[in-house]
Write an enzyme that holds these catalytic residues in place. Sequence first.
Site, PDB file in Angstrom:
ATOM      1  N   ASP A 181       1.097  -1.059   0.097  1.00  0.00           N
ATOM      2  CA  ASP A 181      -0.361  -0.086   0.383  1.00  0.00           C
ATOM      3  C   ASP A 181       0.670   1.418   0.231  1.00  0.00           C
ATOM      4  OD1 ASP A 181      -2.496  -1.177  -0.276  1.00  0.00           O
ATOM      5  OD2 ASP A 181      -2.682  -0.777   1.919  1.00  0.00           O
ATOM      6  N   GLY A 182       1.827   1.340   0.379  1.00  0.00           N
ATOM      7  CA  GLY A 182       3.229   2.216   0.846  1.00  0.00           C
ATOM      8  C   GLY A 182       3.228   2.503  -0.721  1.00  0.00           C
ATOM      9  N   ARG A 207       2.103   5.591  -2.689  1.00  0.00           N
ATOM     10  CA  ARG A 207       3.221   7.283  -3.476  1.00  0.00           C
ATOM     11  C   ARG A 207       2.940   7.523  -5.007  1.00  0.00           C
ATOM     12  NH1 ARG A 207       5.305  11.392  -3.730  1.00  0.00           N
ATOM     13  NH2 ARG A 207       7.017  11.551  -4.489  1.00  0.00           N
ATOM     14  N   ASN A 252      -5.499   8.511   2.013  1.00  0.00           N
ATOM     15  CA  ASN A 252      -6.121   7.717   2.968  1.00  0.00           C
ATOM     16  C   ASN A 252      -6.960   8.710   4.458  1.00  0.00           C
ATOM     17  OD1 ASN A 252      -5.800   4.858   1.460  1.00  0.00           O
ATOM     18  ND2 ASN A 252      -4.182   4.269   3.097  1.00  0.00           N
ATOM     19  N   ASP A 293      -6.466  11.908  22.017  1.00  0.00           N
ATOM     20  CA  ASP A 293      -4.953  11.651  21.344  1.00  0.00           C
ATOM     21  C   ASP A 293      -5.229  11.601  20.083  1.00  0.00           C
ATOM     22  OD1 ASP A 293      -3.940  10.021  23.662  1.00  0.00           O
ATOM     23  OD2 ASP A 293      -3.644   7.847  22.628  1.00  0.00           O
ATOM     24  N   ALA A 308      -8.250   8.166  20.999  1.00  0.00           N
ATOM     25  CA  ALA A 308      -8.992   7.774  22.425  1.00  0.00           C
ATOM     26  C   ALA A 308      -9.442   9.069  22.803  1.00  0.00           C
ATOM     27  CB  ALA A 308      -8.020   7.578  23.222  1.00  0.00           C
TER      28      ALA A 308
END
Length: 278
Positions: free
Chosen positions: A68-69, A73, A140, A170, A205
């Site tokens: 996926d990376g 890209r 994403n 968070d 969170a």
Amino acid sequence: MVPFRLRLEPGGPRVGVLANPSGECEPQLLEIEAWARELGVEVVDLGTSAESTDLPPGCELVVALGGDGTILRALQIAMAHHAAVLGLNFGHVGFLADTGGDDLAAALDTIARGEAHVDERTALVATLAGDPPRRVVAFNDVVIGRVPGFGTARLRVEIDGRPILALVGDGLVVASPTGSTAYTVGAGGPAVVPTLEAIVLTPLASQGSPLRSLVVDGSDTVRVTTEPASAPLSVEIDGRNVMDLPPSAELEVCAAPRKARLVRTRPRTFYGDLAERL
């Protein structure tokens, strides 16, 4: 989905190839070169996902070999030129890839026959206010998160200028429908059909807020403002840390004016992919 056809005539298209840096893609690279020679298509080496080059003029297709990376890209490289991306995954086929590396020949043959299609997806633009403003594109998600060890993130969220939420926790994930199946689902948010025009907000969170996630219209603008008492914050774009947020910073996220374009060479549904993941 709309048909995808290469211009197979003299002086026709170039095809870019982007590989992961592991070196495991060598057989597929040779296969692409042989296919291109047969069709009279020029292959352009775009390097690797770790060190890539810009897309030259005339490239209508980028073949991404990796995970996926690498595909993300390739989308970054292709989008500015309105080129499409064919993603070939090595191992488990994810949501972005069209198929696995072992099925490359079948995928290329489908493209050569003019039987492939383009799946258009909403991308996001994140703009950090400043002089000049800084803009980055996400396919994403955009994640605003606290730097560990410095307390909690304190954020104010507005939708089209209307205050919606004050967050203590968070941080916040702002995702495209495509990205909803990544960090958003892991944080307790929904998996959204990628053809929807929407933006998904999921607090991380959070303390004291009953809101677990919010899906807004794709035409809306999300503004996130950091409170002075907030812990230091950073911004990740598609899993990569790209900037730190200064105190009292404003970050706007909206749909990009252009769509990301993924080539599909085989029958496939979002629900079938989702069922394989569950």
